[in-house]
Design a protein around this motif. Structure first.
Motif, PDB file in Angstrom:
ATOM      1  N   ASP A   1      31.424  63.081  62.645  1.00 28.69           N
ATOM      2  CA  ASP A   1      32.221  62.349  63.640  1.00 28.69           C
ATOM      3  C   ASP A   1      31.523  61.057  64.056  1.00 28.69           C
ATOM      4  O   ASP A   1      32.170  60.021  64.221  1.00 28.69           O
TER       5      ASP A   1
ATOM      6  N   ARG B   1      32.056  58.557  61.386  1.00 25.76           N
ATOM      7  CA  ARG B   1      33.401  57.965  61.465  1.00 25.76           C
ATOM      8  C   ARG B   1      33.514  56.980  62.631  1.00 25.76           C
ATOM      9  O   ARG B   1      34.201  55.967  62.524  1.00 25.76           O
ATOM     10  N   GLU B   2      32.816  57.245  63.734  1.00 23.78           N
ATOM     11  CA  GLU B   2      32.792  56.291  64.853  1.00 23.78           C
ATOM     12  C   GLU B   2      32.147  54.974  64.418  1.00 23.78           C
ATOM     13  O   GLU B   2      32.635  53.893  64.757  1.00 23.78           O
TER      14      GLU B   2
ATOM     15  N   ALA C   1      32.054  53.811  61.411  1.00 25.29           N
ATOM     16  CA  ALA C   1      33.010  53.154  60.509  1.00 25.29           C
ATOM     17  C   ALA C   1      34.087  52.438  61.320  1.00 25.29           C
ATOM     18  O   ALA C   1      34.431  51.275  61.031  1.00 25.29           O
TER      19      ALA C   1
ATOM     20  N   SER D   1      37.515  52.293  56.911  1.00 24.41           N
ATOM     21  CA  SER D   1      37.821  53.713  56.741  1.00 24.41           C
ATOM     22  C   SER D   1      36.504  54.431  56.437  1.00 24.41           C
ATOM     23  O   SER D   1      35.508  53.805  56.059  1.00 24.41           O
ATOM     24  N   ALA D   2      36.528  55.747  56.566  1.00 19.38           N
ATOM     25  CA  ALA D   2      35.322  56.523  56.264  1.00 19.38           C
ATOM     26  C   ALA D   2      34.911  56.339  54.802  1.00 19.38           C
ATOM     27  O   ALA D   2      33.724  56.220  54.503  1.00 19.38           O
TER      28      ALA D   2
END
Length: 192
Positions: A37, A40-41, A43, A49-50
């Motif tokens: 997570d 992803r933050e 990114a 995007s991831a």
């Protein structure tokens, strides 16, 4: 009163760390910080995007280092009692969480499973055992290069569980028993 519990969950991809951390959160009300997570933050902060961010991360060591810095800062703030919201406890789930806690966790757990079992669990990613093995080798090389960490050295973990032989419920029971034990929670067992 002391610091609320800190549990680290680490392991290779598809070993069950995310599932176990979610189940611990439900069982104890602990907050979960998931390394994926946080990735992803990072990114999103770069409007990527991831998958785009993963491609960049492969050649940009600052991304791994920033991810790890954020996880370590979260652990430090929790242990110092400076996290908001202060909850019942914290589970940090990432490949290096046990290393980041540096012996300060209430309990550090490594979950593992045979490569073929983990590859089957990753069927939605369509990653072959050979590709998974290569990704893990690449990760291990980076950890050694960046931090001098040998990811195969499990001595930083209090508990190592093979999730290939245990169900998710049995894995959860084993981790909960260990958490309760180190916290001094009394158990009553029926005689067999």
């Amino acid at each position: 009163m002391g610091t609320s519990p800190l549990v680290t969950l680490s392991g290779p991809p598809a070993a069950g760390t995310t599932t176990c951390s979610e189940l611990l959160s439900m069982a104890y009300g602990y907050e979960v910080i998931n390394g994926g997570d946080v990735f992803r933050e990072l990114a999103a902060e770069r409007d990527m995007s991831a998958s785009e961010f993963t491609a960049v991360a492969e050649s940009d060591p600052s991304i791994d280092r920033e991810l790890d810095r954020r996880l370590e800062a979260t652990i430090d703030a929790h242990l110092e009692g400076n996290r908001e919201p202060a909850g019942e406890g914290l589970v940090v789930e990432s490949r290096l969480a046990g290393w980041h806690a540096d012996g300060r966790a209430t309990l550090s757990v490594w979950l593992d499973a045979p490569l073929e079992v983990r590859a089957d669990r990753l069927d939605d990613r369509e990653e072959t055992p050979a590709e998974l093995r290569e990704r893990e080798r690449s990760d291990a090389d980076r950890y050694r290069e960046y931090y001098g960490i040998d990811i195969t050295d499990l001595s930083v973990y209090d508990l190592v569980i093979d999730t290939g032989t245990l169900s998710k419920d049995a894995t959860l029971r084993a981790v909960k028993t260990a958490i309760d034990d180190v916290r001094g929670v009394e158990h009553t067992y029926r005689e067999a």
